[in-house]
Design an enzyme around this catalytic site. Sequence first.
Site, PDB file in Angstrom:
ATOM      1  N   HIS A  85      -2.896   5.908  -6.067  1.00  0.00           N
ATOM      2  CA  HIS A  85      -2.803   4.875  -5.145  1.00  0.00           C
ATOM      3  C   HIS A  85      -3.922   4.736  -4.296  1.00  0.00           C
ATOM      4  O   HIS A  85      -4.816   3.836  -4.055  1.00  0.00           O
ATOM      5  CB  HIS A  85      -1.773   4.821  -4.347  1.00  0.00           C
ATOM      6  CG  HIS A  85      -1.479   3.855  -3.187  1.00  0.00           C
ATOM      7  ND1 HIS A  85      -0.701   2.679  -3.216  1.00  0.00           N
ATOM      8  CD2 HIS A  85      -2.055   3.646  -1.941  1.00  0.00           C
ATOM      9  CE1 HIS A  85      -0.686   2.188  -2.078  1.00  0.00           C
ATOM     10  NE2 HIS A  85      -1.762   2.437  -1.468  1.00  0.00           N
ATOM     11  N   GLU A  86      -4.667   6.023  -3.670  1.00  0.00           N
ATOM     12  CA  GLU A  86      -5.535   6.129  -2.828  1.00  0.00           C
ATOM     13  C   GLU A  86      -6.922   5.718  -3.559  1.00  0.00           C
ATOM     14  O   GLU A  86      -8.012   5.270  -2.967  1.00  0.00           O
ATOM     15  CB  GLU A  86      -5.710   7.344  -2.052  1.00  0.00           C
ATOM     16  CG  GLU A  86      -4.373   7.319  -1.210  1.00  0.00           C
ATOM     17  CD  GLU A  86      -4.131   6.641  -0.279  1.00  0.00           C
ATOM     18  OE1 GLU A  86      -5.242   5.681   0.254  1.00  0.00           O
ATOM     19  OE2 GLU A  86      -3.008   6.219   0.229  1.00  0.00           O
ATOM     20  N   HIS A 113      -3.457  -3.709  -1.052  1.00  0.00           N
ATOM     21  CA  HIS A 113      -2.054  -3.513  -1.537  1.00  0.00           C
ATOM     22  C   HIS A 113      -1.648  -4.617  -2.182  1.00  0.00           C
ATOM     23  O   HIS A 113      -2.153  -5.663  -1.867  1.00  0.00           O
ATOM     24  CB  HIS A 113      -1.299  -3.087  -0.093  1.00  0.00           C
ATOM     25  CG  HIS A 113      -1.403  -1.856   0.653  1.00  0.00           C
ATOM     26  ND1 HIS A 113      -1.373  -1.592   1.845  1.00  0.00           N
ATOM     27  CD2 HIS A 113      -1.837  -0.645   0.060  1.00  0.00           C
ATOM     28  CE1 HIS A 113      -1.626  -0.283   2.006  1.00  0.00           C
ATOM     29  NE2 HIS A 113      -1.715   0.302   0.955  1.00  0.00           N
TER      30      HIS A 113
END
Length: 604
Positions: free
Chosen positions: A318-319, A328
């Site tokens: 995700h990061e 997002h």
Amino acid sequence: MPSIKLLVWCCLCVISPRLCHSEKLFHSRDRSDLQPSAIEQAELVKDMLSAQQFLAKYGWTQPVIWDPSSTNENEPLKDFSLMQEGVCNPRQEVAEPTKSPQFIDALKKFQKLNNLPVTGTLDDATINAMNKPRCGVPDNQMAKKETEKPTAAQSLENKTKDSENVTQQNPDPPKIRRKRFLDMLMYSNKYREEQEALQKSTGKVFTKKLLKWRMIGEGYSNQLSINEQRYVFRLAFRMWSEVMPLDFEEDNTSPLSQIDIKLGFGRGRHLGCSRAFDGSGQEFAHAWFLGDIHFDDDEHFTAPSSEHGISLLKVAAHEIGHVLGLSHIHRVGSIMQPNYIPQDSGFELDLSDRRAIQNLYGSCEGPFDTAFDWIYKEKNQYGELVVRYNTYFFRNSWYWMYENRSNRTRYGDPLAIANGWHGIPVQNIDAFVHVWTWTRDASYFFKGTQYWRYDSENDKAYAEDAQGKSYPRLISEGFPGIPSPINAAYFDRRRQYIYFFRDSQVFAFDINRNRVAPDFPKRILDFFPAVAANNHPKGNIDVAYYSYTYSSLFLFKGKEFWKVVSDKDRRQNPSLPYNGLFPRRAISQQWFDICNVHPSLLKI
């Protein structure tokens, strides 16, 4: 006398850091010998005030400036000599959040994107959604051009000018405490790194094709071994590399200024970062576009094989998406959802993630050595014999299996040819042919002047044929009249010919008579006429691939392909020429996400 010398030495160490063998700012020490400190718990949203703070923090009230060099107004004051007594002002009435149109509007937007009833009131469902574990990156950020605050460059320039003014007014420079010296050093390093990052980017994406990453020495976690942490990060970078035209390489030797992405763990105020972590239970990590990734070490991160805790792999993937430029994505299944959703270790990048990153960096393109459908027989659950096929693409020393039903490559590909296909050349295969009739079933790989027959049941190349002749054999012996090396080949089941391509010619080889068919070779341009004028590969074909999924033949050259007119096409449009070639298209428009990965990630 010795005591005086010792005192002088200690003073010199305080004044001049270079004389001391002090601990490095970034080091590679394993901190497993240290006792972990008590874990802090994050404060939960439980009332109007904390909900208002949540909405403001993550950009729902108004877009947030997300900048690693931004100052934190809540940072504790370090120099207490600057403290002054406050002035007593008349108390002002503060509007209740529930009556604020801005608060209600922000609440409604949050509820809508989180698939909650849009009521504009702070109900239990909304509070529960706010308290879900999540990423620390704001959901709505202010665009860089909208910010009016000075940039890091301007701030440092102003600090430099102020320093020069002080120096001119005071010829004798003031004594600087060692702690402040280190702060200034870290600030200047961060500024230099930010400027280098700006030079690498166009303002939206990395322009380099190879990005280097490193775990910073101070930032190892106590919860997993260093090898486990590095393995997880390598796997997370590989997942992105499998769907985009960028390579990622771990680099532990180059100067830190040459590292594109730095990762580390910390608690609370950490790693010189302006954004403090909140403790266990809420924010797991945060990252900056074209910058660093920090993980909250108060969280219980675990390896992919664990069924408990928080998957470090999922959080890292995700990061990394944020560092590459993604915001997002409020879509079920996306790795870029702001909230952490517990999931098994088999998760992969969703279609929305793949398309989002390709919108920034483009799709993967490149020539192939060969492509084919591997046909095999097996018994189904009822004991019936069924015929199945898998699609494979070969490039250099790698291969991919393509899942036609999902229109993507198999998760975890590419793999090394040497590991998946035993006994054939480990790279640069020229062609594959599967002779498949009612009486014959033989698979051949071609390279250079030789060919290998492959045993699909035992998954390895034959050492010799039925007459005891060893493999590999010369193409001129097994296929008389066919020159070598060849560019490409495919088997036509209807005519029971193998078509071999070499330079600008095509040869038809009759497998029943074991000879080149009459009237061959022919010019590729004549045997496969162009449907559209001046739209033809002409020669030096890379791949001739018959697809059972599309019931069509495709000719590949470079990054493009030409589809051969099929019988079905001619029934629909009788004016089309026999064996005609439709206009070229990009291979990446028909077969998606066939991407290279860095060699260092190939064995994961």
